[in-house]
Design a protein around this motif. Structure first.
Motif, mmCIF file in Angstrom:
data_model
loop_
_atom_site.group_PDB
_atom_site.id
_atom_site.type_symbol
_atom_site.label_atom_id
_atom_site.label_comp_id
_atom_site.label_asym_id
_atom_site.label_seq_id
_atom_site.Cartn_x
_atom_site.Cartn_y
_atom_site.Cartn_z
ATOM 1 N N GLY A 35 0.830 -1.195 0.000
ATOM 2 C CA GLY A 35 0.000 0.000 0.000
ATOM 3 C C GLY A 35 0.865 1.246 0.000
ATOM 4 N N LEU A 36 0.529 2.194 0.883
ATOM 5 C CA LEU A 36 1.372 3.380 1.005
ATOM 6 C C LEU A 36 1.835 3.593 2.445
ATOM 7 N N ARG A 37 1.850 2.514 3.213
ATOM 8 C CA ARG A 37 2.232 2.628 4.609
ATOM 9 C C ARG A 37 3.728 2.879 4.760
ATOM 10 N N PRO A 38 4.101 3.618 5.822
ATOM 11 C CA PRO A 38 5.516 3.889 6.061
ATOM 12 C C PRO A 38 6.275 2.601 6.381
ATOM 13 N N GLY A 39 7.570 2.641 6.162
ATOM 14 C CA GLY A 39 8.389 1.471 6.454
ATOM 15 C C GLY A 39 8.776 0.695 5.222
ATOM 16 N N ASN A 40 8.172 1.041 4.070
ATOM 17 C CA ASN A 40 8.525 0.386 2.815
ATOM 18 C C ASN A 40 8.816 1.489 1.798
ATOM 19 N N LYS A 41 10.047 1.547 1.316
ATOM 20 C CA LYS A 41 10.435 2.620 0.411
ATOM 21 C C LYS A 41 9.645 2.595 -0.886
ATOM 22 N N ALA A 42 9.221 1.402 -1.299
ATOM 23 C CA ALA A 42 8.426 1.304 -2.520
ATOM 24 C C ALA A 42 7.081 2.004 -2.341
ATOM 25 N N GLY A 43 6.510 1.894 -1.135
ATOM 26 C CA GLY A 43 5.239 2.555 -0.861
ATOM 27 C C GLY A 43 5.334 4.061 -0.968
ATOM 28 N N LEU A 44 6.441 4.616 -0.503
ATOM 29 C CA LEU A 44 6.666 6.055 -0.634
ATOM 30 C C LEU A 44 6.948 6.431 -2.084
ATOM 31 N N ALA A 45 7.682 5.571 -2.781
ATOM 32 C CA ALA A 45 8.088 5.881 -4.153
ATOM 33 C C ALA A 45 6.900 5.950 -5.101
ATOM 34 N N TRP A 46 6.026 4.953 -5.054
ATOM 35 C CA TRP A 46 4.953 4.937 -6.044
ATOM 36 C C TRP A 46 3.993 6.102 -5.868
ATOM 37 N N THR A 47 3.751 6.506 -4.629
ATOM 38 C CA THR A 47 2.836 7.625 -4.423
ATOM 39 C C THR A 47 3.423 8.921 -4.983
ATOM 40 N N THR A 48 4.726 9.122 -4.785
ATOM 41 C CA THR A 48 5.381 10.320 -5.312
ATOM 42 C C THR A 48 5.345 10.337 -6.833
ATOM 43 N N LEU A 49 5.681 9.203 -7.435
ATOM 44 C CA LEU A 49 5.708 9.113 -8.896
ATOM 45 C C LEU A 49 4.307 9.189 -9.496
#
Length: 286
Positions: free
Chosen positions: A260-274
């Motif tokens: 999802g977009l939960r903290p603790g996973n860099k992919a979750g932060l990345a996809w939301t930004t992109l």
């Protein structure tokens, strides 16, 4: 103690969702009988599995959408139908539904979190998402939406469903119910986040069901290399590119699946930004 903590956490989340989502914000997709179903309509059933703080719904017999509106004055005229994942078995309704709605609301999108039929009712799920798109488009004025700015965003199996909605919109899957069904079921854009089941063709090629052509809507795709379903992202991107559909793929090395977009996973932060940048360029600026 850990199980008790998650139980209390989910109770708090459920109460917050209920407080925010009143009956007027729930749209039942099928006013009469649900096509292809013979049993009664009942509310979806939360499973006993609350691991990782995820609310998992199953036994969806009364498909519906929950409407989440952006703050007053922030709406951008675009709507997104969010399809949670769960292997077509369950719906990770908070992780890949409500939490995503909050993120999209912050950017001005009006959001419709879809409860499509599970478990293992793929044809019913396609009927549900087609009906959802048509309802939103036919009632666009009610939410001050532009009819050419209605898209889908899906995760895992919900990504599969979003891809199916984007490519099978001309397939008549049910008998029209009311005037809403005269509206197009074609989404104007699609975001596929760690999608699954899109490489079920020979030698892991594109799933034969998908009918990708130049009229398939612009698509954003995100996955990671260590995702067991990661090939789906590569395959669908290749097929979209071959059909000259505007497509943007991001493949990160690590992240796994189901974050999802939960903290603790860099992919979750990345996809939301992109994805936010992609939406800005392709949707909000139009």
């Amino acid at each position: 103690m850990k199980n008790l903590f998650y139980t209390l956490l989910l109770s708090i989340i459920s109460m917050q969702v209920l407080a925010q989502t009143q009956e007027k914000d729930i749209i039942h997709l099928w006013p009469g009988a649900v096509p292809g179903e013979t049993g009664p309509k009942n509310p979806a059933v939360p499973t006993k599995d609350t691991s990782k703080g995820v609310i998992r719904l199953t036994d969806v017999t009364d498909p519906l959408m929950q409407v989440f509106l952006p703050a007053k004055g922030k709406a951008n005229g675009a709507g997104v139908i969010v399809c949670p994942g769960g292997g077509y078995q369950i719906l990770a309704i908070n992780l890949e539904g409500y939490e995503i709605a909050k993120w999209l609301n912050e950017q001005g999108f009006t959001v419709f979190v879809l409860q499509y039929r599970v478990p293992q009712k793929q044809e019913g799920a396609l009927q549900d998402v087609q009906r959802a798109i048509r309802i939103v488009r036919s009632r666009a004025a009610e939410w001050q939406l532009k009819t050419q700015k209605i898209g889908v965003l899906g995760f895992s199996a919900g990504g599969s469903l979003s891809a199916r909605a984007s490519t099978l919109y001309n397939k008549q899957t049910y008998t029209p119910v009311d005037a809403s069904d005269s509206s197009s079921a074609r989404p104007d854009f699609a975001l596929l986040i760690y999608p699954a089941y899109l490489d079920l063709g020979p030698n892991h090629s594109i799933t034969p069901e998908l009918q990708i052509d130049a009229n398939t809507p612009p698509t954003f795709v995100f996955a990671t290399a260590d995702d067991p379903y990661g090939n789906s992202a590569l395959v669908v991107t290749g097929a979209l590119r071959d059909a000259k559909v505007p497509v943007e793929l991001h493949m990160y090395a690590k992240g796994g699946h189901g974050y999802g977009l939960r903290p603790g996973n860099k992919a979750g932060l990345a996809w939301t930004t992109l994805a936010a940048r992609w939406l800005e360029r392709n949707i909000r600026e139009k």
